[in-house]
Design a protein around this motif. Structure first.
Motif, PDB file in Angstrom:
ATOM      1  N   LYS A  32       0.773  -1.081  -0.110  1.00 10.67           N
ATOM      2  CA  LYS A  32       0.044   0.166  -0.064  1.00 10.67           C
ATOM      3  C   LYS A  32       0.783   1.196  -0.077  1.00 10.67           C
ATOM      4  N   LYS A  33       2.068   1.045   0.373  1.00  8.56           N
ATOM      5  CA  LYS A  33       2.961   2.335   0.576  1.00  8.56           C
ATOM      6  C   LYS A  33       4.439   1.923  -0.198  1.00  8.56           C
ATOM      7  N   GLN A  34       4.927   2.815  -0.910  1.00  9.23           N
ATOM      8  CA  GLN A  34       6.344   2.631  -1.837  1.00  9.23           C
ATOM      9  C   GLN A  34       7.225   3.583  -1.120  1.00  9.23           C
ATOM     10  N   ILE A  35       8.361   3.192  -0.827  1.00 10.38           N
ATOM     11  CA  ILE A  35       9.306   3.846  -0.255  1.00 10.38           C
ATOM     12  C   ILE A  35      10.871   3.875  -1.039  1.00 10.38           C
ATOM     13  N   THR A  36      11.040   4.795  -1.805  1.00  2.67           N
ATOM     14  CA  THR A  36      12.372   4.766  -2.504  1.00  2.67           C
ATOM     15  C   THR A  36      13.411   5.253  -2.207  1.00  2.67           C
ATOM     16  N   ILE A  37      14.535   4.568  -2.044  1.00  2.00           N
ATOM     17  CA  ILE A  37      15.757   4.923  -1.655  1.00  2.00           C
ATOM     18  C   ILE A  37      16.808   5.000  -2.483  1.00  2.00           C
ATOM     19  N   LEU A  38      17.480   6.136  -2.985  1.00  2.00           N
ATOM     20  CA  LEU A  38      18.585   6.192  -3.832  1.00  2.00           C
ATOM     21  C   LEU A  38      19.618   6.676  -3.260  1.00  2.00           C
ATOM     22  N   HIS A  39      20.811   6.096  -3.986  1.00  5.59           N
ATOM     23  CA  HIS A  39      21.951   6.131  -3.310  1.00  5.59           C
ATOM     24  C   HIS A  39      23.165   6.291  -4.386  1.00  5.59           C
ATOM     25  N   ALA A  64      24.618  17.144 -12.805  1.00 10.92           N
ATOM     26  CA  ALA A  64      23.690  17.604 -13.569  1.00 10.92           C
ATOM     27  C   ALA A  64      22.775  16.520 -14.414  1.00 10.92           C
ATOM     28  N   ARG A  65      23.352  15.552 -14.816  1.00  7.92           N
ATOM     29  CA  ARG A  65      22.392  14.535 -15.138  1.00  7.92           C
ATOM     30  C   ARG A  65      21.806  13.517 -14.042  1.00  7.92           C
ATOM     31  N   ARG A  66      22.580  13.582 -13.139  1.00  3.00           N
ATOM     32  CA  ARG A  66      22.123  12.808 -11.773  1.00  3.00           C
ATOM     33  C   ARG A  66      20.879  13.577 -11.093  1.00  3.00           C
ATOM     34  N   ALA A  67      20.853  14.907 -11.111  1.00  6.15           N
ATOM     35  CA  ALA A  67      20.020  15.705 -10.449  1.00  6.15           C
ATOM     36  C   ALA A  67      18.646  15.724 -11.519  1.00  6.15           C
ATOM     37  N   THR A  68      18.740  15.594 -12.731  1.00  2.78           N
ATOM     38  CA  THR A  68      17.703  15.392 -13.572  1.00  2.78           C
ATOM     39  C   THR A  68      17.017  14.067 -13.366  1.00  2.78           C
ATOM     40  N   LEU A  69      17.814  12.894 -13.079  1.00  3.27           N
ATOM     41  CA  LEU A  69      17.268  11.583 -13.026  1.00  3.27           C
ATOM     42  C   LEU A  69      16.417  11.516 -11.527  1.00  3.27           C
ATOM     43  N   VAL A  70      17.218  12.151 -10.488  1.00  6.82           N
ATOM     44  CA  VAL A  70      16.588  12.365  -9.138  1.00  6.82           C
ATOM     45  C   VAL A  70      15.202  13.186  -9.102  1.00  6.82           C
ATOM     46  N   GLU A  71      15.260  14.061  -9.957  1.00  6.42           N
ATOM     47  CA  GLU A  71      14.084  14.853  -9.952  1.00  6.42           C
ATOM     48  C   GLU A  71      12.847  13.892 -10.581  1.00  6.42           C
ATOM     49  N   GLN A  72      13.086  13.269 -11.563  1.00  7.74           N
ATOM     50  CA  GLN A  72      12.268  12.484 -12.321  1.00  7.74           C
ATOM     51  C   GLN A  72      11.686  11.301 -11.367  1.00  7.74           C
ATOM     52  N   ILE A  73      12.504  10.726 -10.482  1.00  8.58           N
ATOM     53  CA  ILE A  73      12.100   9.812  -9.575  1.00  8.58           C
ATOM     54  C   ILE A  73      11.356  10.438  -8.514  1.00  8.58           C
ATOM     55  N   ARG A  74      11.596  11.464  -8.134  1.00  8.52           N
ATOM     56  CA  ARG A  74      11.061  12.126  -7.012  1.00  8.52           C
ATOM     57  C   ARG A  74       9.557  12.658  -7.511  1.00  8.52           C
ATOM     58  N   ASN A  75       9.442  12.766  -8.868  1.00 10.04           N
ATOM     59  CA  ASN A  75       8.216  13.296  -9.190  1.00 10.04           C
ATOM     60  C   ASN A  75       7.264  12.006  -9.378  1.00 10.04           C
ATOM     61  N   GLU A  76       7.831  10.781  -9.614  1.00 11.85           N
ATOM     62  CA  GLU A  76       7.218   9.452  -9.660  1.00 11.85           C
ATOM     63  C   GLU A  76       6.821   9.179  -8.607  1.00 11.85           C
ATOM     64  N   ASN A  77       7.693   9.170  -7.462  1.00 13.69           N
ATOM     65  CA  ASN A  77       7.311   9.019  -5.949  1.00 13.69           C
ATOM     66  C   ASN A  77       8.013   9.904  -5.266  1.00 13.69           C
ATOM     67  N   PRO A  78       7.103  10.881  -4.639  1.00  6.93           N
ATOM     68  CA  PRO A  78       7.713  11.770  -3.266  1.00  6.93           C
ATOM     69  C   PRO A  78       8.167  11.202  -2.398  1.00  6.93           C
TER      70      PRO A  78
END
Length: 303
Positions: A32-39, A64-78
Protein backbone atom coordinates in the motif's frame (compact mmCIF):
# COMPACT_ATOMS: atom_id res chain seq x y z
CA UNK A 1 8.68 -5.86 9.85
CA UNK A 2 7.16 -9.28 10.46
CA UNK A 3 8.43 -10.67 7.18
CA UNK A 4 11.03 -9.58 4.66
CA UNK A 5 10.64 -10.68 1.06
CA UNK A 6 13.25 -9.15 -1.19
CA UNK A 7 13.15 -8.97 -4.96
CA UNK A 8 16.31 -7.68 -6.61
CA UNK A 9 16.50 -7.00 -10.30
CA UNK A 10 18.33 -5.12 -13.00
CA UNK A 11 17.43 -4.42 -16.59
CA UNK A 12 19.27 -7.58 -17.58
CA UNK A 13 18.36 -10.03 -14.86
CA UNK A 14 16.03 -10.52 -11.93
CA UNK A 15 16.19 -12.70 -8.85
CA UNK A 16 13.34 -13.64 -6.54
CA UNK A 17 14.18 -14.38 -2.92
CA UNK A 18 11.38 -14.71 -0.44
CA UNK A 19 10.42 -16.32 2.83
CA UNK A 20 6.72 -16.39 2.07
CA UNK A 21 6.68 -17.51 -1.55
CA UNK A 22 5.95 -14.04 -2.87
CA UNK A 23 5.63 -14.12 -6.65
CA UNK A 24 7.20 -11.50 -8.87
CA UNK A 25 3.85 -10.50 -10.31
CA UNK A 26 2.35 -9.95 -6.88
CA UNK A 27 4.87 -7.22 -6.02
CA UNK A 28 2.69 -4.42 -7.36
CA UNK A 29 -0.27 -5.69 -5.36
CA UNK A 30 1.58 -6.23 -2.10
CA UNK A 31 2.35 -2.72 -0.99
CA UNK A 32 0.00 0.00 0.00
CA UNK A 33 3.07 2.21 0.50
CA UNK A 34 6.21 2.58 -1.63
CA UNK A 35 9.42 4.05 -0.24
CA UNK A 36 12.21 4.74 -2.73
CA UNK A 37 15.83 4.94 -1.57
CA UNK A 38 18.38 6.41 -3.98
CA UNK A 39 22.10 6.26 -3.31
CA UNK A 40 25.61 7.06 -4.51
CA UNK A 41 29.10 6.31 -3.20
CA UNK A 42 32.70 7.31 -3.89
CA UNK A 43 31.77 10.17 -6.19
CA UNK A 44 35.25 11.64 -5.53
CA UNK A 45 34.57 15.21 -6.62
CA UNK A 46 33.42 14.19 -10.10
CA UNK A 47 31.12 17.05 -11.05
CA UNK A 48 31.22 16.88 -14.84
CA UNK A 49 30.18 14.17 -17.27
CA UNK A 50 33.13 12.10 -18.50
CA UNK A 51 34.32 13.14 -21.98
CA UNK A 52 33.43 11.04 -25.00
CA UNK A 53 37.11 10.10 -25.33
CA UNK A 54 37.32 8.52 -21.87
CA UNK A 55 38.50 4.92 -22.05
CA UNK A 56 36.17 3.51 -19.38
CA UNK A 57 33.23 5.87 -18.88
CA UNK A 58 32.64 7.86 -22.09
CA UNK A 59 29.74 10.32 -21.78
CA UNK A 60 28.74 8.92 -18.38
CA UNK A 61 28.09 10.52 -15.01
CA UNK A 62 27.90 14.18 -14.12
CA UNK A 63 25.95 15.80 -11.33
CA UNK A 64 23.59 17.68 -13.69
CA UNK A 65 22.42 14.40 -15.21
CA UNK A 66 22.10 12.86 -11.76
CA UNK A 67 20.01 15.82 -10.64
CA UNK A 68 17.65 15.34 -13.59
CA UNK A 69 17.30 11.63 -12.84
CA UNK A 70 16.68 12.22 -9.13
CA UNK A 71 14.04 14.82 -9.93
CA UNK A 72 12.27 12.43 -12.29
CA UNK A 73 12.17 9.71 -9.64
CA UNK A 74 10.96 12.11 -6.95
CA UNK A 75 8.17 13.25 -9.27
CA UNK A 76 7.25 9.60 -9.78
CA UNK A 77 7.35 8.88 -6.04
CA UNK A 78 7.56 11.80 -3.58
CA UNK A 79 8.35 9.30 -0.80
CA UNK A 80 12.01 9.20 -1.81
CA UNK A 81 15.23 9.49 0.21
CA UNK A 82 18.72 10.18 -1.21
CA UNK A 83 21.90 8.99 0.52
CA UNK A 84 25.66 8.82 -0.05
CA UNK A 85 28.11 6.27 1.37
CA UNK A 86 31.18 8.48 1.63
CA UNK A 87 34.33 9.61 -0.19
CA UNK A 88 32.64 12.73 -1.45
CA UNK A 89 36.02 14.47 -1.70
CA UNK A 90 39.24 14.02 -3.70
CA UNK A 91 39.62 13.06 -7.33
CA UNK A 92 39.35 16.14 -9.54
CA UNK A 93 40.71 19.72 -9.53
CA UNK A 94 37.38 20.88 -8.11
CA UNK A 95 38.47 19.52 -4.75
CA UNK A 96 42.00 20.89 -5.07
CA UNK A 97 40.69 24.40 -5.76
CA UNK A 98 37.58 24.56 -3.57
CA UNK A 99 38.29 22.06 -0.80
CA UNK A 100 34.91 20.34 -0.93
CA UNK A 101 32.73 23.44 -0.93
CA UNK A 102 31.36 22.78 -4.41
CA UNK A 103 30.64 19.12 -3.66
CA UNK A 104 28.66 19.95 -0.52
CA UNK A 105 26.79 22.81 -2.17
CA UNK A 106 25.75 20.65 -5.12
CA UNK A 107 24.71 17.75 -2.89
CA UNK A 108 22.60 20.23 -0.94
CA UNK A 109 21.05 21.44 -4.21
CA UNK A 110 20.12 17.82 -4.98
CA UNK A 111 18.59 17.61 -1.48
CA UNK A 112 20.59 14.67 -0.24
CA UNK A 113 19.17 13.49 3.06
CA UNK A 114 22.37 12.10 4.59
CA UNK A 115 25.89 10.86 3.97
CA UNK A 116 28.39 8.86 5.93
CA UNK A 117 32.09 9.77 6.05
CA UNK A 118 34.75 8.13 3.89
CA UNK A 119 38.49 8.09 4.49
CA UNK A 120 39.12 10.61 1.67
CA UNK A 121 36.76 13.07 3.32
CA UNK A 122 39.64 13.68 5.75
CA UNK A 123 42.08 14.61 2.96
CA UNK A 124 42.07 18.29 3.93
CA UNK A 125 42.20 17.33 7.58
CA UNK A 126 39.42 17.33 10.12
CA UNK A 127 39.52 21.13 10.12
CA UNK A 128 39.06 21.10 6.35
CA UNK A 129 35.99 18.89 6.75
CA UNK A 130 34.61 21.19 9.42
CA UNK A 131 35.13 24.21 7.17
CA UNK A 132 32.75 22.72 4.59
CA UNK A 133 29.97 21.74 7.00
CA UNK A 134 28.11 25.08 6.66
CA UNK A 135 27.60 24.21 2.98
CA UNK A 136 25.88 20.89 3.79
CA UNK A 137 22.13 20.92 4.37
CA UNK A 138 22.17 17.11 4.65
CA UNK A 139 23.01 15.09 7.76
CA UNK A 140 26.48 13.65 8.30
CA UNK A 141 26.08 10.24 9.94
CA UNK A 142 28.68 7.98 11.55
CA UNK A 143 28.12 5.74 14.55
CA UNK A 144 31.64 4.30 14.89
CA UNK A 145 33.72 7.48 14.54
CA UNK A 146 33.96 9.16 17.93
CA UNK A 147 34.56 12.87 17.32
CA UNK A 148 34.11 13.94 20.94
CA UNK A 149 37.70 15.22 21.29
CA UNK A 150 37.78 16.96 17.90
CA UNK A 151 36.44 20.09 16.23
CA UNK A 152 33.79 17.91 14.54
CA UNK A 153 32.14 17.13 17.86
CA UNK A 154 28.42 17.85 17.53
CA UNK A 155 28.44 17.93 13.73
CA UNK A 156 28.05 14.20 13.19
CA UNK A 157 25.16 12.02 14.37
CA UNK A 158 25.30 8.23 14.88
CA UNK A 159 21.92 7.85 13.20
CA UNK A 160 18.97 9.75 11.83
CA UNK A 161 15.30 8.77 11.78
CA UNK A 162 13.02 9.67 8.89
CA UNK A 163 9.23 9.38 8.88
CA UNK A 164 8.10 8.85 5.30
CA UNK A 165 4.42 8.24 4.56
CA UNK A 166 3.93 6.72 7.99
CA UNK A 167 6.95 4.42 7.65
CA UNK A 168 9.67 4.98 10.26
CA UNK A 169 13.14 4.62 8.74
CA UNK A 170 16.31 4.52 10.85
CA UNK A 171 19.61 5.24 9.10
CA UNK A 172 23.02 4.77 10.73
CA UNK A 173 26.56 5.17 9.41
CA UNK A 174 29.80 3.19 9.64
CA UNK A 175 33.31 4.20 8.62
CA UNK A 176 36.46 2.28 7.79
CA UNK A 177 39.48 2.18 10.11
CA UNK A 178 41.49 5.31 9.42
CA UNK A 179 44.84 4.12 10.73
CA UNK A 180 46.92 3.07 7.73
CA UNK A 181 44.65 4.87 5.26
CA UNK A 182 44.77 8.42 6.57
CA UNK A 183 47.68 10.27 8.16
CA UNK A 184 47.12 10.71 11.88
CA UNK A 185 47.60 14.47 11.70
CA UNK A 186 44.59 14.68 9.38
CA UNK A 187 42.04 12.87 11.53
CA UNK A 188 43.71 13.81 14.83
CA UNK A 189 41.80 12.50 17.87
CA UNK A 190 38.99 10.84 15.93
CA UNK A 191 38.46 7.41 17.50
CA UNK A 192 37.57 4.38 15.41
CA UNK A 193 35.16 1.98 17.15
CA UNK A 194 34.52 -1.63 16.12
CA UNK A 195 31.90 -1.38 13.35
CA UNK A 196 30.30 -4.77 14.04
CA UNK A 197 29.78 -4.02 17.72
CA UNK A 198 28.50 -0.52 16.99
CA UNK A 199 26.17 -1.81 14.27
CA UNK A 200 24.57 -4.35 16.61
CA UNK A 201 24.10 -1.75 19.34
CA UNK A 202 22.72 0.86 16.97
CA UNK A 203 20.33 -1.38 15.05
CA UNK A 204 18.99 -2.74 18.35
CA UNK A 205 18.32 0.79 19.53
CA UNK A 206 16.63 1.69 16.25
CA UNK A 207 14.48 -1.43 16.28
CA UNK A 208 13.58 -1.88 19.94
CA UNK A 209 13.66 1.65 21.33
CA UNK A 210 12.84 3.75 18.29
CA UNK A 211 10.48 1.15 16.75
CA UNK A 212 11.76 1.65 13.21
CA UNK A 213 10.01 -0.21 10.40
CA UNK A 214 13.07 -0.13 8.12
CA UNK A 215 16.75 0.08 9.10
CA UNK A 216 19.45 1.22 6.66
CA UNK A 217 23.22 1.31 7.12
CA UNK A 218 25.39 3.77 5.17
CA UNK A 219 28.74 1.97 5.16
CA UNK A 220 32.21 2.94 4.01
CA UNK A 221 33.75 -0.36 5.12
CA UNK A 222 34.03 -1.94 1.66
CA UNK A 223 31.97 -4.64 0.00
CA UNK A 224 34.02 -7.80 0.62
CA UNK A 225 37.61 -8.83 1.45
CA UNK A 226 39.50 -12.13 1.38
CA UNK A 227 40.87 -11.37 4.84
CA UNK A 228 38.13 -12.55 7.24
CA UNK A 229 39.45 -10.24 9.95
CA UNK A 230 38.79 -7.13 7.91
CA UNK A 231 35.30 -5.69 8.45
CA UNK A 232 33.18 -5.52 5.30
CA UNK A 233 29.56 -5.20 4.23
CA UNK A 234 28.94 -8.86 3.39
CA UNK A 235 30.05 -10.06 6.82
CA UNK A 236 28.32 -7.16 8.51
CA UNK A 237 25.03 -8.22 6.91
CA UNK A 238 25.45 -11.77 8.21
CA UNK A 239 26.12 -10.57 11.77
CA UNK A 240 23.19 -8.20 12.09
CA UNK A 241 19.67 -8.88 13.36
CA UNK A 242 17.60 -5.90 12.25
CA UNK A 243 19.39 -4.11 9.41
CA UNK A 244 17.45 -4.37 6.13
CA UNK A 245 19.72 -2.56 3.67
CA UNK A 246 23.46 -1.82 3.61
CA UNK A 247 24.47 0.92 1.17
CA UNK A 248 28.20 0.49 0.70
CA UNK A 249 31.27 2.31 -0.52
CA UNK A 250 35.09 2.38 -0.49
CA UNK A 251 35.86 -0.60 -2.76
CA UNK A 252 34.33 0.97 -5.89
CA UNK A 253 32.36 -2.21 -6.48
CA UNK A 254 29.96 -2.15 -9.42
CA UNK A 255 27.19 -4.59 -8.47
CA UNK A 256 24.82 -5.63 -11.25
CA UNK A 257 22.12 -5.99 -8.63
CA UNK A 258 21.96 -5.83 -4.83
CA UNK A 259 23.56 -8.79 -3.10
CA UNK A 260 21.28 -10.68 -0.71
CA UNK A 261 22.69 -12.08 2.54
CA UNK A 262 21.03 -13.82 5.47
CA UNK A 263 21.20 -12.27 8.92
CA UNK A 264 21.18 -13.85 12.40
CA UNK A 265 17.39 -14.02 12.38
CA UNK A 266 17.31 -15.88 9.08
CA UNK A 267 15.99 -12.81 7.25
CA UNK A 268 17.35 -11.29 4.06
CA UNK A 269 19.60 -8.22 4.02
CA UNK A 270 20.23 -6.27 0.83
CA UNK A 271 23.83 -5.15 0.24
CA UNK A 272 24.40 -2.70 -2.59
CA UNK A 273 27.18 -0.54 -4.02
CA UNK A 274 27.15 1.36 -7.31
CA UNK A 275 30.81 1.66 -8.22
CA UNK A 276 32.31 5.15 -8.17
CA UNK A 277 32.54 8.63 -9.71
CA UNK A 278 28.77 9.12 -10.00
CA UNK A 279 28.53 6.71 -12.93
CA UNK A 280 25.51 4.94 -11.45
CA UNK A 281 22.63 5.80 -9.17
CA UNK A 282 21.34 3.04 -6.94
CA UNK A 283 17.60 2.67 -6.50
CA UNK A 284 15.84 0.42 -3.99
CA UNK A 285 12.03 0.43 -3.82
CA UNK A 286 10.48 -0.94 -0.64
CA UNK A 287 6.81 -1.90 -0.67
CA UNK A 288 4.92 -2.12 2.63
CA UNK A 289 1.54 -3.71 3.18
CA UNK A 290 -0.81 -2.65 5.97
CA UNK A 291 1.00 -4.92 8.47
CA UNK A 292 4.40 -3.43 7.55
CA UNK A 293 5.49 -6.62 5.77
CA UNK A 294 7.90 -5.60 3.04
CA UNK A 295 9.36 -6.53 -0.32
CA UNK A 296 12.13 -4.72 -2.16
CA UNK A 297 13.01 -4.16 -5.78
CA UNK A 298 16.58 -3.03 -6.53
CA UNK A 299 18.19 -1.61 -9.67
CA UNK A 300 21.41 0.20 -10.63
CA UNK A 301 20.79 3.04 -13.08
CA UNK A 302 23.52 4.34 -15.36
CA UNK A 303 23.61 8.14 -15.22
Amino acid sequence: MKRRDFITNTTAASTLIGLGGLSLSSCSNLGKKQITILHTNDVHSHIDTFPSSHSKFPNLGGIARRATLVEQIRNENPNTLLFDAGDIFQGTPYFNFYGGELEFKLMSKLKYDASTIGNHDFDNGINGLLAQMPHATFEMISANYDFSNTVMDGYVKPYKIYMVDGVKIGVYGLGIELDGLVTKKLYKETKYLNPYEIALDTEKQLKEEEQCDLIVCLSHLGYDYKNPERPCDTRLAQQTYHTDLIIGGHTHTFLDKPDVRTNQNGNSVLVNQVGCFGINLGRIDFYFDTDKNASANGVSITV
